[in-house]
Scaffold this motif. Structure first.
Motif, PDB file in Angstrom:
ATOM      1  N   LEU A  87      40.258  -2.990  22.215  1.00 18.25           N
ATOM      2  CA  LEU A  87      38.931  -2.581  21.754  1.00 18.25           C
ATOM      3  C   LEU A  87      38.649  -1.111  22.065  1.00 18.25           C
ATOM      4  O   LEU A  87      37.645  -0.560  21.619  1.00 18.25           O
ATOM      5  CB  LEU A  87      37.860  -3.466  22.396  1.00 18.25           C
ATOM      6  N   LEU A 105      29.234  -9.803  26.476  1.00 17.47           N
ATOM      7  CA  LEU A 105      29.934 -10.469  25.384  1.00 17.47           C
ATOM      8  C   LEU A 105      29.083 -11.676  24.988  1.00 17.47           C
ATOM      9  O   LEU A 105      28.924 -12.614  25.764  1.00 17.47           O
ATOM     10  CB  LEU A 105      31.330 -10.907  25.815  1.00 17.47           C
ATOM     11  N   LEU A 119      36.275  -4.001  29.656  1.00 14.32           N
ATOM     12  CA  LEU A 119      36.237  -4.094  28.191  1.00 14.32           C
ATOM     13  C   LEU A 119      37.241  -3.136  27.562  1.00 14.32           C
ATOM     14  O   LEU A 119      37.980  -3.509  26.647  1.00 14.32           O
ATOM     15  CB  LEU A 119      34.826  -3.791  27.674  1.00 14.32           C
ATOM     16  N   GLY A 122      40.812  -4.396  28.005  1.00 18.83           N
ATOM     17  CA  GLY A 122      41.075  -5.742  27.535  1.00 18.83           C
ATOM     18  C   GLY A 122      41.581  -5.807  26.110  1.00 18.83           C
ATOM     19  O   GLY A 122      41.728  -4.788  25.424  1.00 18.83           O
ATOM     20  N   ALA A 124      41.371  -8.236  22.358  1.00 20.03           N
ATOM     21  CA  ALA A 124      40.664  -9.226  21.555  1.00 20.03           C
ATOM     22  C   ALA A 124      41.680  -9.978  20.705  1.00 20.03           C
ATOM     23  O   ALA A 124      42.351  -9.383  19.863  1.00 20.03           O
ATOM     24  CB  ALA A 124      39.626  -8.554  20.676  1.00 20.03           C
ATOM     25  N   PHE A 141      38.379 -12.945  24.114  1.00 13.33           N
ATOM     26  CA  PHE A 141      38.583 -11.733  24.904  1.00 13.33           C
ATOM     27  C   PHE A 141      39.459 -12.041  26.118  1.00 13.33           C
ATOM     28  O   PHE A 141      39.202 -12.961  26.871  1.00 13.33           O
ATOM     29  CB  PHE A 141      37.250 -11.132  25.364  1.00 13.33           C
ATOM     30  N   VAL A 156      33.463 -14.861  20.872  1.00 15.69           N
ATOM     31  CA  VAL A 156      32.726 -13.598  20.971  1.00 15.69           C
ATOM     32  C   VAL A 156      32.256 -13.183  19.582  1.00 15.69           C
ATOM     33  O   VAL A 156      33.052 -12.975  18.678  1.00 15.69           O
ATOM     34  CB  VAL A 156      33.601 -12.489  21.597  1.00 15.69           C
ATOM     35  N   ILE A 159      29.165  -7.637  20.895  1.00 15.03           N
ATOM     36  CA  ILE A 159      29.424  -6.901  22.126  1.00 15.03           C
ATOM     37  C   ILE A 159      28.272  -5.927  22.300  1.00 15.03           C
ATOM     38  O   ILE A 159      28.072  -5.039  21.455  1.00 15.03           O
ATOM     39  CB  ILE A 159      30.765  -6.138  22.065  1.00 15.03           C
TER      40      ILE A 159
END
Length: 162
Positions: A87, A105, A119, A122, A124, A141, A156, A159
């Motif tokens: 992301l 989230l 975030l 991470g 997705a 996520f 999710v 965001i």
């Protein structure tokens, strides 16, 4: 099947994970957590793409462009693989405010707050075996450190940057 990226950002954006299957930034799920190797592979792939682009631009001056499609092998692989997307590039495009420190989230089962760094690092999950997540999607996520590899944050749909 879209995800809103809103909150403490300069440019709120709408993400459409259903088209990420064609995005060159996608990574196969099994390779996502091999950090240094993946980063090197991405850099190598970017360098190769750059060289291909330069070659194509040069050839277009000589030959007319040719519509090239995905090979049968590549198509089969795309339709059988499970993919994640970082992301980070989307957060950079949205221009997250310097004062932002966390993200919420929004999921089908309530909200979950995580740090902004978590975030950014991470992934997705957006496609399993080449198909978009419909039942508990549009995104799952995963933390970049694999700590929730068996129990991702599912469903999710938004965001919110705080």
């Amino acid at each position: 099947m879209i995800v809103q990226l809103t909150g403490n950002v300069k440019f709120p954006i709408t993400l459409d994970p259903s088209v990420w299957i064609f995005d060159d930034r996608k990574v196969e799920f099994d390779q996502a957590f091999q950090s240094s190797d993946v980063e090197q592979d991405v850099e190598d792939e970017n360098e190769k793409a750059s060289k291909r682009w330069n070659r194509e631009v040069y050839q277009q001056k000589i030959n007319p462009p040719v519509n090239k499609s995905i090979s049968r092998f590549e198509r089969k692989k795309i339709l059988q693989s499970t993919y994640v997307m970082s992301l980070k590039p989307f957060l950079e495009n949205a221009e997250v405010s310097d004062s932002a420190s966390s993200a919420i989230l929004v999921t089908n089962n309530g909200n979950q707050e995580i740090s902004l760094d978590t975030l950014k690092e991470g992934f997705a999950l957006f496609a399993v075996e080449g198909k978009p997540l419909k039942e508990d999607g549009p995104l799952h996520f995963y933390f970049g450190d694999e700590s929730n590899k068996d129990t991702p944050i599912k469903g999710v749909s938004e965001i919110k940057i705080k």
